[in-house]
Design an enzyme around this catalytic site. Structure first.
Site, PDB file in Angstrom:
ATOM      1  N   ALA A  76       0.844  -1.200   0.000  1.00  0.00           N
ATOM      2  CA  ALA A  76       0.000   0.000   0.000  1.00  0.00           C
ATOM      3  C   ALA A  76       0.875   1.243   0.000  1.00  0.00           C
ATOM      4  O   ALA A  76       1.968   1.250   0.582  1.00  0.00           O
ATOM      5  CB  ALA A  76      -0.921   0.009   1.220  1.00  0.00           C
ATOM      6  N   ASP A  77       0.372   2.276  -0.649  1.00  0.00           N
ATOM      7  CA  ASP A  77       1.057   3.565  -0.614  1.00  0.00           C
ATOM      8  C   ASP A  77       0.020   4.674  -0.658  1.00  0.00           C
ATOM      9  O   ASP A  77      -0.934   4.615  -1.437  1.00  0.00           O
ATOM     10  CB  ASP A  77       2.021   3.724  -1.782  1.00  0.00           C
ATOM     11  CG  ASP A  77       2.844   4.999  -1.635  1.00  0.00           C
ATOM     12  OD1 ASP A  77       3.761   5.004  -0.789  1.00  0.00           O
ATOM     13  OD2 ASP A  77       2.556   5.985  -2.336  1.00  0.00           O
ATOM     14  N   THR A  78       0.212   5.673   0.188  1.00  0.00           N
ATOM     15  CA  THR A  78      -0.720   6.793   0.280  1.00  0.00           C
ATOM     16  C   THR A  78       0.003   8.095  -0.052  1.00  0.00           C
ATOM     17  O   THR A  78       1.135   8.314   0.373  1.00  0.00           O
ATOM     18  CB  THR A  78      -1.319   6.886   1.694  1.00  0.00           C
ATOM     19  OG1 THR A  78      -1.989   5.664   2.004  1.00  0.00           O
ATOM     20  CG2 THR A  78      -2.323   8.040   1.792  1.00  0.00           C
ATOM     21  N   GLY A 122      -2.923   3.597  -3.119  1.00  0.00           N
ATOM     22  CA  GLY A 122      -2.834   2.499  -4.067  1.00  0.00           C
ATOM     23  C   GLY A 122      -2.631   1.195  -3.318  1.00  0.00           C
ATOM     24  O   GLY A 122      -1.921   1.156  -2.309  1.00  0.00           O
TER      25      GLY A 122
END
Length: 234
Positions: A76-78, A122
């Site tokens: 995950a990436d924010t 994502g």
């Protein structure tokens, strides 16, 4: 019947993502990724492509770093998007103040007027037991909020619109001095005291925190799994 052989593995050291999974009753292991080089990804054509690609690289890094050979690995990436600019985590307090100042428009002498930005997260699900996953070849995989299968990987993202309240320079300096701004995309934490600077959001709350839980359920289903099989409680 639940497939006990399939484990959910979180490729993140984020305590906020762990907490969201725990709150939803998920069983999972934590295997943080190694260092990620994102210089080329920063040329992504959109914030959505950026967070999806980086989430995938994190999942693959965890697989390679820990020698994972089975299970569903979740990366995950924010990031925050403001007028086309991608904003991640601040490197230090000075950058945190700069980011928060950028997230609000300059107001009159009473302070700064609120503004609007988007928070995107994502997600990447990689089946570590299906052999070598396809290498990352760029940004063509982006398909909005629908999980897209590429071999044995699924990529998707969610986006939430955030309306900020007015913030004075004193507000910004005091918040950054509290230490809460560091380690957070956009330099604020909606789930902590940073919510006092947010007027309202449009979209998923958990997406802003760092792991859109509704999207995760859809992706698990797209990967052929019942989300209940990974949870202790409904």
């Amino acid at each position: 019947m639940p497939d006990a052989a399939v484990e959910l593995i979180l490729a993140s050291s984020s305590p906020r993502r762990r907490e969201l999974l725990h709150q939803a009753g998920y069983r999972f292991k934590v295997r943080p990724p190694g260092p990620i080089e994102d210089a080329s990804i920063r040329r992504a054509p959109s914030a959505a492509a950026y967070v999806e690609s980086l989430a995938y690289l994190k999942a693959m890094s965890a697989i390679e770093t820990h020698g994972i050979r089975k299970g569903l690995v979740l990366g995950a990436d924010t990031a925050v998007e403001l007028e086309g600019r991608i904003i991640g985590k601040p490197r230090d307090e000075d950058e945190a103040r700069q980011i928060l100042s950028a997230l609000v428009a300059t107001g009159d002498s009473t302070g700064r007027a609120g503004s609007v930005h988007r928070v995107l997260t994502g997600l990447a699900l990689v089946d570590a037991g299906a052999g070598r996953s396809p290498p990352w070849h760029g940004y063509g995989s982006c398909r909005g909020r629908q999980a897209t299968r590429l071999g044995k990987r699924w990529l998707a993202h969610d986006a939430t619109t955030v309306h900020m309240r007015p913030m004075s320079d004193a507000d910004i300096h005091a918040y950054v001095a509290s230490g809460e701004a560091l380690g957070k995309a956009g330099a604020y934490a909606l789930q902590e005291t940073g919510d006092r600077f947010v007027e309202r959001i449009e979209g998923s709350f958990t997406n802003v925190v760092g792991l859109p839980m509704e999207l995760l359920e859809r992706m698990l289903k797209a990967a052929g799994h019942d989300p209940k099989d990974f949870r202790d409680v409904d």
